[in-house]
Design a protein around this motif. Structure first.
Motif, short mmCIF file in Angstrom:
data_model
loop_
_atom_site.label_atom_id
_atom_site.label_comp_id
_atom_site.label_asym_id
_atom_site.label_seq_id
_atom_site.Cartn_x
_atom_site.Cartn_y
_atom_site.Cartn_z
N VAL A 65 -1.00 10.26 -1.25
CA VAL A 65 0.36 10.71 -1.02
C VAL A 65 1.31 9.51 -0.86
CG1 VAL A 65 1.85 12.10 0.47
CG2 VAL A 65 -0.53 12.77 0.11
N VAL A 66 0.90 8.53 -0.05
CA VAL A 66 1.73 7.34 0.13
C VAL A 66 1.31 6.28 -0.88
CG1 VAL A 66 1.98 7.84 2.58
CG2 VAL A 66 0.19 6.28 1.83
N SER A 67 2.16 5.30 -1.07
CA SER A 67 1.87 4.25 -2.05
C SER A 67 1.33 3.02 -1.33
CB SER A 67 3.14 3.89 -2.82
OG SER A 67 4.21 3.65 -1.93
N HIS A 68 0.81 2.08 -2.11
CA HIS A 68 0.24 0.87 -1.53
C HIS A 68 1.30 0.00 -0.89
CE1 HIS A 68 -3.34 1.27 -4.55
NE2 HIS A 68 -3.37 2.16 -3.59
N ILE A 69 2.48 -0.09 -1.52
CA ILE A 69 3.58 -0.90 -1.01
C ILE A 69 4.88 -0.14 -1.21
CG2 ILE A 69 4.91 -3.04 -1.33
CD1 ILE A 69 2.38 -4.44 -2.15
N LEU A 240 -6.23 -2.16 -3.58
CA LEU A 240 -5.44 -1.82 -2.39
C LEU A 240 -5.64 -2.81 -1.25
CD1 LEU A 240 -7.44 -0.29 -0.06
CD2 LEU A 240 -7.51 1.40 -1.87
N HIS A 241 -6.78 -3.52 -1.24
CA HIS A 241 -7.04 -4.48 -0.17
C HIS A 241 -6.21 -5.75 -0.31
CE1 HIS A 241 -10.32 -2.01 1.27
NE2 HIS A 241 -10.84 -1.99 0.06
N GLN A 242 -5.55 -5.92 -1.45
CA GLN A 242 -4.67 -7.06 -1.64
C GLN A 242 -3.22 -6.74 -1.29
OE1 GLN A 242 -5.77 -10.12 -2.58
NE2 GLN A 242 -7.85 -9.29 -2.52
N ALA A 243 -2.98 -5.60 -0.67
CA ALA A 243 -1.61 -5.14 -0.43
C ALA A 243 -0.82 -6.13 0.44
CB ALA A 243 -1.63 -3.76 0.23
N ASP A 261 18.14 -9.25 0.59
CA ASP A 261 17.33 -9.06 1.78
C ASP A 261 16.69 -7.67 1.72
OD1 ASP A 261 16.13 -9.39 4.20
OD2 ASP A 261 17.94 -9.07 5.40
N VAL A 262 15.37 -7.64 1.54
CA VAL A 262 14.66 -6.38 1.42
C VAL A 262 13.55 -6.32 2.47
CG1 VAL A 262 15.14 -6.09 -1.04
CG2 VAL A 262 13.10 -7.32 -0.31
N VAL A 263 13.11 -5.12 2.75
CA VAL A 263 11.98 -4.89 3.65
C VAL A 263 10.81 -4.40 2.80
CG1 VAL A 263 11.11 -3.55 5.61
CG2 VAL A 263 13.50 -4.31 5.57
N VAL A 264 9.69 -5.10 2.88
CA VAL A 264 8.50 -4.75 2.11
C VAL A 264 7.38 -4.38 3.08
CG1 VAL A 264 6.83 -5.51 0.38
CG2 VAL A 264 9.19 -6.34 0.29
N ARG A 265 6.87 -3.17 2.98
CA ARG A 265 5.80 -2.70 3.87
C ARG A 265 4.61 -2.25 3.05
NH1 ARG A 265 7.41 1.67 8.10
NH2 ARG A 265 7.83 2.81 6.19
N ASP A 266 3.42 -2.71 3.45
CA ASP A 266 2.21 -2.25 2.77
C ASP A 266 1.61 -1.08 3.54
OD1 ASP A 266 -0.14 -3.33 4.59
OD2 ASP A 266 1.32 -4.95 4.43
N TRP A 267 0.58 -0.46 2.96
CA TRP A 267 0.02 0.77 3.53
C TRP A 267 -0.62 0.56 4.89
CZ3 TRP A 267 -5.28 1.07 4.34
CH2 TRP A 267 -6.06 0.12 3.70
#
Length: 427
Positions: A65-69, A240-243, A261-267
Motif C-alpha cells: 500500500v505504501v511506497s518505499h520512498i 527495499l533495504h536500500q531505501a 527544499d524537500v522532505v524525503v522519507r523512506d518506509w
C-alpha cells in the motif's frame, strides 16, 4: 593419527556406560543436559524464525500500500515542478518506478455515518509502478481494473473494504467528502463538500489501510483541495533495504539540481514505531529463550562435579603417572564441551528442520488436534510464516557453545586440584 589423551579420556567419560548405578546416573544427567541444550537451541531458532516470518509478511503487505520512498515539498504545498522532480528521481539506478500523488485528510459521510480518512490522489496509469496493491487491484464485477474507473472530472473514489463496511456503502453508492479547509461565504466560513461515487473497493490485508485509506484521481484531488498540482512523489526501488541510502542520495540530488527544499522519507521512517516495537519484542524473546539454554548448559556443572567425585581415583593415578593439573582440567573441559557441541548441533538440526517445514507441520497439527492456530477471520495471516536467518542462527549457536564451555571451567578446575595422596589413601 594419535589423538591427545585428554581428548580420548574426555570422549570416553562423555559416552560412559552404565556399568554401575552411579555411572548410569551420571550418564543420565549428562544426557538430560545435552537434551536441554538441544531443545533450548531449537526453541530459539523456531521462535525467531516465526517472528521473522510474521515481520516479513506484515512488511510486505504494508509495502503493498505504501511506497518505499515518499518525497514532499517542505512547505506541504504542491511541488513547484513535479515533472522535473519526477524525471530526476527516475534517473537514480535503484529506482524502478515513480508516480506523483496528493495526500490529504478529509471526512467521508454517508447518511448519519461519518469517518475520517486519508485521501490519496493518484495517477491510475502510474500507480501500479509504485505499489503492488495498485498493480493487482481487480474490480468486483468481471475483470475490469478498479483504478481505470478513476476518470478525471467524474469524481470517483476507491475505498478500503473495512472503511466501506463502516460507512455502509457498496460500489456505485454516493458518499460525501468534506474537506478540512472551508470556503468564505456571506453566511460565514462553510466546509467544502463534494459528492463522490464509489467506483471500487480494495483489500490490502492490513486493517490500518483498509479502514482509513481512500483513492481518487490526482486531478480531482487537486480541484477539491485547491492545489496547483501533486504534493509529492512516491518511489519504488529494486531493493527495499536500500531505501535509507537512496533517500539520502535523492535529498542531495534534488537540492543540487533544483535548489529546492524537500522532505524525503523512506518506509522505515514512515512506520518507525511499528518496526521498533517488533525489534524490541524480538530482542526480549531472544533474551528469555536464551535463559533456557543457560539453565541447560549449567546443568553441566552438576554433571561434571559428580564425574569428578566419581573419578577421583583415576585422577590421582594420572597425576602419579605425570599428568599435569592443566591436562586433568583439559579432560573435563573436553567432556563438558562435547556435551555442549552435540547438544547444540542436535538443536540446530531440530530447529532448522521445523523452521523450514513449519508450513507442513502446522497444518498437520491443526488436522490432528481439530483446531486452527491462526483463524483467517481474526488474524491478517492464515498460515504460519517462517524465515530462518543466518544473523539469528549463528549467534544462537555461539552463545550455546560459550555457555557450555563456561559451565565446565569450575568443575574442571576442582578436578585439577585433587590431591593424589588423599584420593588414594583408602584405595
Amino acid at each position: 593419527m594419535e589423538w591427545p589423551y585428554e581428548l580420548s579420556l574426555g570422549w570416553r567419560y562423555t559416552r560412559a556406560g552404565r556399568a554401575t548405578r552411579r555411572n548410569g546416573f551420571i550418564s543420565f544427567i549428562s544426557g538430560v543436559s545435552m537434551l536441554g541444550i538441544a531443545l533450548g537451541v531449537a526453541a530459539l531458532i523456531i521462535v525467531l524464525s516465526v517472528m521473522n516470518g510474521f515481520q516479513k509478511e506484515v512488511r510486505d503487505r504494508m509495502l503493498g500500500v505504501v511506497s518505499h520512498i515518499e518525497i514532499y515539498s517542505a512547505d506541504g504545498m504542491a511541488l513547484p515542478d513535479a515533472g522535473r522532480t519526477l524525471a530526476l528521481v527516475r534517473q537514480h539506478p535503484e529506482v524502478v518506478g515513480a508516480a506523483p500523488f496528493i495526500a490529504a485528510q478529509a471526512l467521508l459521510a454517508r447518511g448519519e455515518d461519518m469517518k475520517g480518512a486519508v485521501l490519496r490522489g493518484i495517477v491510475p496509469d502510474l500507480e501500479g509502478q509504485v505499489t503492488d496493491l495498485a498493480a493487482g487491484l481487480q474490480g468486483d464485477a468481471g475483470n475490469a481494473r478498479v483504478l481505470e474507473r478513476l476518470v478525471p472530472g467524474e469524481f470517483g473514489i476507491v475505498l478500503g473494504r473495512e472503511l466501506a463496511r463502516q460507512l455502509g456503502v457498496r460500489v456505485g453508492d454516493p458518499v460525501t467528502l468534506i474537506a478540512p479547509s472551508g470556503q468564505v461565504t456571506p453566511a460565514g466560513v462553510l466546509p467544502r463538500m463534494k459528492q463522490m461515487r464509489v467506483v471500487g473497493l480494495f483489500n490490502s490485508g492490513h486493517y490500518e489501510y483498509d479502514s482509513g485509506l481512500a483513492l481518487m484521481h490526482v486531478a480531482d484531488a487537486a480541484r477539491i483541495f485547491r492545489l496547483e498540482g501533486a504534493t509529492g512523489i512516491r518511489v519504488k526501488l529494486k531493493d527495499l533495504h536500500q531505501a535509507r541510502e537512496v533517500a539520502s542520495d535523492l535529498v542531495v540530488a534534488l537540492a543540487r539540481e533544483q535548489n529546492q527544499d524537500v522532505v524525503v522519507r523512506d518506509w522505515t521512517q514512515q512506520n518507525r514505531t511499528w518496526f521498533a516495537a517488533v525489534q524490541l519484542e524480538k530482542r526480549m524473546m531472544f533474551i528469555i529463550l536464551t535463559l533456557i539454554v543457560a539453565v541447560a548448559a549449567f546443568n553441566l556443572v552438576s554433571t561434571l562435579v559428580m564425574t569428578v567425585t566419581d573419578k577421583r581415583a583415576d585422577i590421582a593415578i594420572l597425576r602419579t603417572l605425570g599428568a599435569s593439573p592443566a591436562s586433568i582440567m583439559g579432560v573435563f573441559v573436553v567432556q563438558g564441551s562435547l556435551v555442549g557441541v552435540i547438544g547444540t548441533l542436535a538443536g540446530l538440526a531440530l530447529g532448522l528442520g521445523v523452521a523450514f517445514n513449519i508450513d507442513v507441520l502446522v497444518p498437520a497439527l491443526e488436522r490432528l488436534l481439530h483446531a486452527s492456530f491462526l483463524p483467517q477471520d481474526i488474524y491478517l495471516i492464515s498460515r504460519m510464516p517462517s524465515e530462518p536467518l543466518a544473523s539469528d542462527i549463528v549467534p544462537i549457536a555461539l552463545i550455546s557453545l560459550v555457555l557450555a564451555f563456561a559451565a565446565t571451567l569450575y568443575p574442571s578446575w576442582r578436578a585439577s586440584r585433587v590431591n593424589p595422596a588423599e584420593a588414594l589413601r583408602y584405595e
